[in-house]
Structure formats: structure tokens, C-alpha cells
Motif scaffolding. Structure first.
Motif: not given
Length: 66
Positions: A10-32
Motif C-alpha cells: 500500500i505504501k509503495h502504491f501510494l508513493y508511486f502514484r504521487n511521482l511525476d512522469e519523469t521520476t516514475r520512468s526513472v523508478y521503473k527503469e531502476n527496477v528493471r
């Protein structure tokens, strides 16, 4: 344990939902990249063990004249 994982998700979802698009893309790339690195490390360990086994077989063959 199950409740802890649920709260974390739940915390992860809420944190991720509040990120802007660039930060979200960087986060997804880091996970990958983290997942890919883990795969490469496991594969390297498997190959290292296989190579060690082949060296032992080769040494055995040399000792026993095979």
C-alpha cells in the motif's frame, strides 16, 4: 508477515502514484535494471560453478590418464 507485506505494498502504491512522469520512468527503469542485474549475477554464479566442475573433471582426467 502477510500484514507487513500488505502495508508495504500500500505504501509503495501510494508513493508511486504521487511521482511525476519523469521520476516514475526513472523508478521503473531502476527496477528493471535491478532485476536484470540480479539475473546476470545468478547466471554468472551458475557458469562459475559449471566451469569449476569442468576444471575438476579435467584435472581428474589428467591424473588418471584419460
Amino acid at each position: 508477515m502477510l500484514l507487513t507485506n500488505f502495508v508495504y505494498n500500500i505504501k509503495h502504491f501510494l508513493y508511486f502514484r504521487n511521482l511525476d512522469e519523469t521520476t516514475r520512468s526513472v523508478y521503473k527503469e531502476n527496477v528493471r535494471l535491478t532485476e536484470a542485474l540480479g539475473f546476470r549475477q545468478r547466471e554468472a554464479n551458475r557458469i562459475r560453478k559449471e566451469n569449476q566442475g569442468l576444471k575438476l573433471v579435467h584435472i581428474h582426467d589428467i591424473i588418471h590418464g584419460c
